[in-house]
Motif scaffolding. Structure first.
Motif, PDB file in Angstrom:
ATOM      1  N   VAL A 187       0.846  -1.196   0.000  1.00 40.15           N
ATOM      2  CA  VAL A 187       0.000   0.000   0.000  1.00 40.15           C
ATOM      3  C   VAL A 187       0.875   1.237   0.000  1.00 40.15           C
ATOM      4  CG1 VAL A 187      -1.720   1.277   1.341  1.00 40.15           C
ATOM      5  CG2 VAL A 187      -1.886  -1.193   1.154  1.00 40.15           C
ATOM      6  N   LEU A 188       1.935   1.207   0.789  1.00 44.08           N
ATOM      7  CA  LEU A 188       2.837   2.348   0.847  1.00 44.08           C
ATOM      8  C   LEU A 188       3.522   2.552  -0.498  1.00 44.08           C
ATOM      9  CD1 LEU A 188       4.037   4.537   2.614  1.00 44.08           C
ATOM     10  CD2 LEU A 188       5.831   2.929   3.255  1.00 44.08           C
ATOM     11  N   ASP A 189       3.946   1.476  -1.140  1.00 42.11           N
ATOM     12  CA  ASP A 189       4.566   1.575  -2.470  1.00 42.11           C
ATOM     13  C   ASP A 189       3.565   2.141  -3.489  1.00 42.11           C
ATOM     14  OD1 ASP A 189       7.002   0.617  -1.688  1.00 42.11           O
ATOM     15  OD2 ASP A 189       6.599  -1.462  -2.301  1.00 42.11           O
ATOM     16  N   THR A 190       2.331   1.708  -3.381  1.00 38.47           N
ATOM     17  CA  THR A 190       1.302   2.192  -4.299  1.00 38.47           C
ATOM     18  C   THR A 190       1.050   3.681  -4.079  1.00 38.47           C
ATOM     19  OG1 THR A 190       0.266   0.016  -4.269  1.00 38.47           O
ATOM     20  CG2 THR A 190      -1.068   1.837  -5.078  1.00 38.47           C
ATOM     21  N   VAL A 191       0.982   4.100  -2.816  1.00 42.57           N
ATOM     22  CA  VAL A 191       0.746   5.518  -2.489  1.00 42.57           C
ATOM     23  C   VAL A 191       1.915   6.361  -2.981  1.00 42.57           C
ATOM     24  CG1 VAL A 191       0.490   7.174  -0.589  1.00 42.57           C
ATOM     25  CG2 VAL A 191      -0.798   5.046  -0.578  1.00 42.57           C
ATOM     26  N   VAL A 192       3.131   5.906  -2.753  1.00 42.30           N
ATOM     27  CA  VAL A 192       4.317   6.651  -3.189  1.00 42.30           C
ATOM     28  C   VAL A 192       4.347   6.716  -4.713  1.00 42.30           C
ATOM     29  CG1 VAL A 192       6.853   6.607  -3.256  1.00 42.30           C
ATOM     30  CG2 VAL A 192       5.654   6.134  -1.114  1.00 42.30           C
ATOM     31  N   SER A 193       4.093   5.592  -5.366  1.00 38.55           N
ATOM     32  CA  SER A 193       4.097   5.576  -6.832  1.00 38.55           C
ATOM     33  C   SER A 193       3.021   6.505  -7.384  1.00 38.55           C
ATOM     34  CB  SER A 193       3.861   4.159  -7.352  1.00 38.55           C
ATOM     35  OG  SER A 193       4.910   3.320  -6.997  1.00 38.55           O
ATOM     36  N   THR A 194       1.871   6.461  -6.768  1.00 41.32           N
ATOM     37  CA  THR A 194       0.779   7.328  -7.227  1.00 41.32           C
ATOM     38  C   THR A 194       1.137   8.791  -7.005  1.00 41.32           C
ATOM     39  OG1 THR A 194      -0.813   5.598  -6.668  1.00 41.32           O
ATOM     40  CG2 THR A 194      -1.678   7.813  -6.963  1.00 41.32           C
TER      41      THR A 194
END
Length: 113
Positions: free
Chosen positions: A3-10
């Motif tokens: 989730v953190l990777d997705t938030v950062v990528s987004t």
């Protein structure tokens, strides 16, 4: 973690998109300014052509007036010349009649003419 990777990528993608949009908007503003400058130049050229058209129309009107005046003057001169010519022909005819009578010719009568 995903989730953190997705938030950062987004967040990175959104930030990159905003930066690209901001840069693209500046580029389009520059293009808009160039088009506006070209439009102003075309408008200036159009105004000059309109001024030239107006001058031609004025000259055309003046020339039509001058031609009409010259035509009237010419018709008057031709009429005067025609009148003078008729007067001269009558005078020559009268002189020839006087010469003919002086040498002994007889004036024709209405019956023989």
């Amino acid at each position: 973690m995903d989730v953190l990777d997705t938030v950062v990528s987004t967040t990175v993608l959104v930030a990159l998109g905003l930066v690209l949009a901001w840069m693209g908007n500046r580029r389009f503003d520059a293009i808009d300014r160039r088009f506006e400058a070209v439009d102003q130049r075309f408008e200036a050229v159009d105004r000059r052509f309109e001024a030239v058209d107006q001058r031609f129309e004025t000259l055309g009107s003046e020339l039509r007036g001058e031609i009409a005046a010259l035509g009237s003057e010419l018709r008057g001169e031709i009429a005067a010349l025609g009148s003078d010519l008729r007067t001269e022909v009558r005078a020559v005819r009268a002189d020839l009649t006087q010469i003919a009578l002086a040498v002994g010719a007889q004036q024709p009568t209405r019956d023989t003419a």
